[in-house]
Write an enzyme that holds these catalytic residues in place. Structure first.
Site, PDB file in Angstrom:
ATOM      1  NE  ARG A  50      -4.019  -1.961   0.142  1.00 46.74           N
ATOM      2  CZ  ARG A  50      -4.001  -2.981  -0.707  1.00 46.74           C
ATOM      3  NH1 ARG A  50      -3.013  -3.090  -1.584  1.00 46.74           N
ATOM      4  NH2 ARG A  50      -4.943  -3.882  -0.670  1.00 46.74           N
ATOM      5  NE  ARG A  77      -6.550  25.141   2.152  1.00 44.25           N
ATOM      6  CZ  ARG A  77      -5.707  25.082   3.178  1.00 44.25           C
ATOM      7  NH1 ARG A  77      -4.401  24.919   2.950  1.00 44.25           N
ATOM      8  NH2 ARG A  77      -6.136  25.202   4.410  1.00 44.25           N
ATOM      9  CB  ALA A  98      -7.539  23.856   9.931  1.00 46.59           C
ATOM     10  CG  LEU A 127       0.405  21.112   8.421  1.00 48.71           C
ATOM     11  CD1 LEU A 127       1.738  21.222   7.696  1.00 48.71           C
ATOM     12  CD2 LEU A 127      -0.307  19.824   8.049  1.00 48.71           C
ATOM     13  CD  GLU A 180      -2.425  26.688  12.644  1.00 51.83           C
ATOM     14  OE1 GLU A 180      -2.835  27.526  11.798  1.00 51.83           O
ATOM     15  OE2 GLU A 180      -1.286  26.192  12.586  1.00 51.83           O
ATOM     16  CD  GLU A 226      -5.176  29.399   9.486  1.00 54.10           C
ATOM     17  OE1 GLU A 226      -6.398  29.161   9.498  1.00 54.10           O
ATOM     18  OE2 GLU A 226      -4.348  28.648   8.936  1.00 54.10           O
ATOM     19  N   PRO A 245      -8.791   8.073   4.767  1.00 56.10           N
ATOM     20  CG  PRO A 245     -10.416   6.794   5.835  1.00 56.10           C
ATOM     21  CD  PRO A 245     -10.188   8.138   5.223  1.00 56.10           C
ATOM     22  N   GLY A 246      -8.047   5.933   3.126  1.00 56.90           N
ATOM     23  CA  GLY A 246      -7.555   4.975   2.150  1.00 56.90           C
ATOM     24  C   GLY A 246      -6.204   5.355   1.555  1.00 56.90           C
ATOM     25  CD  GLU A 296      -5.024  16.008   7.395  1.00 55.09           C
ATOM     26  OE1 GLU A 296      -5.006  17.152   7.848  1.00 55.09           O
ATOM     27  OE2 GLU A 296      -5.402  15.742   6.232  1.00 55.09           O
ATOM     28  CD  GLU A 329      -1.308  30.548   6.938  1.00 58.35           C
ATOM     29  OE1 GLU A 329      -0.423  31.222   7.528  1.00 58.35           O
ATOM     30  OE2 GLU A 329      -1.720  29.461   7.360  1.00 58.35           O
TER      31      GLU A 329
END
Length: 222
Positions: free
Chosen positions: A53, A83, A95, A97, A112, A116, A134-135, A139, A163
């Site tokens: 995988r 984005r 949001a 990291l 954050e 922001e 999740p596949g 994260e 930003e």
């Protein structure tokens, strides 16, 4: 009945994901990026054999639904950020990291929100935890509900890149939910957080978890 002829059983009301990582036989890094890597794992699935995988190895993130108002007049703080992978200036909630080693996730969320949106909050709860994809992506992201908000100024921080010039503003929670359901907002994790906020309000906030609730599925907080 399912196609195999087996009936669907009744699930328990308190169902929960089962955290049980399969044994990794081998791992290699297919791509090493600036923020995250793409890794290749050979995984032992027991009776199902071994599989290979590829996935993005991600440090995790936190987000904040900052809210003001009460009794059906709740408003949420939204930001608009470019984005590049999707070429969209999308509306989302603050949001970021979890890229500071050892930083408490709620402290990271507060950071954050300050960086922001120039906001702080006196009341914090965990709103929802989720895997963004999740596949193919490791994260984990935890969203907090932040209330009793007030202005603040982030110190030792300068907005740059996407930003540097982000529009921000307040929108009634109901209008945010409508925008998501109408297909006018597309940021998946942010939409999940807004829907979770609407569901929590419908339950009179009784299901909210404390800000320091355990986060055992996140590798950094087991």
């Amino acid at each position: 009945m399912t196609e195999s002829g087996m009936p669907h059983g009744r699930l328990p009301a308190d169902l929960a994901d089962r955290f049980a990582p399969a044994r990794v036989v081998s791992r290699s890094t297919a791509f090493e990026g600036r923020v995250w890597d793409v890794v290749t794992d050979r995984v032992d699935l027991g009776a199902a054999g071994e599989v290979t995988r590829d996935y993005v190895q991600h440090p995790g993130a936190v987000g904040v639904v900052a809210m003001r108002g009460a009794g059906g007049t709740e408003e949420v703080l939204l930001i608009q950020q470019y984005r590049h992978p999707v070429g969209t200036y999308d509306w989302e909630v603050p949001a970021g990291l979890l890229d500071v080693p050892g930083e408490d996730p709620q402290a990271a969320a507060a950071r954050e929100l300050s960086e922001e949106a120039d906001l702080a909050a006196d009341t914090w709860h965990v709103l929802v935890d989720l895997f963004t994809s999740p596949g193919g992506l490791s994260e984990n992201i935890r969203y907090y509900l932040a209330r009793d908000v007030k202005p603040c100024v982030a110190t030792d921080f300068e907005r740059a890149g996407e930003e540097s010039d982000m529009p921000t503003g307040w929108l009634p929670l109901d209008d945010a939910v409508t925008a998501a359901l109408a297909g006018r907002m597309h940021n998946g994790p942010g939409i999940a957080a807004l829907l979770a906020a609407a569901a929590a309000r419908a339950r009179d906030w009784r299901d909210l978890r404390p800000a320091d609730a355990p986060w055992p599925v996140h590798p950094a907080y087991r």
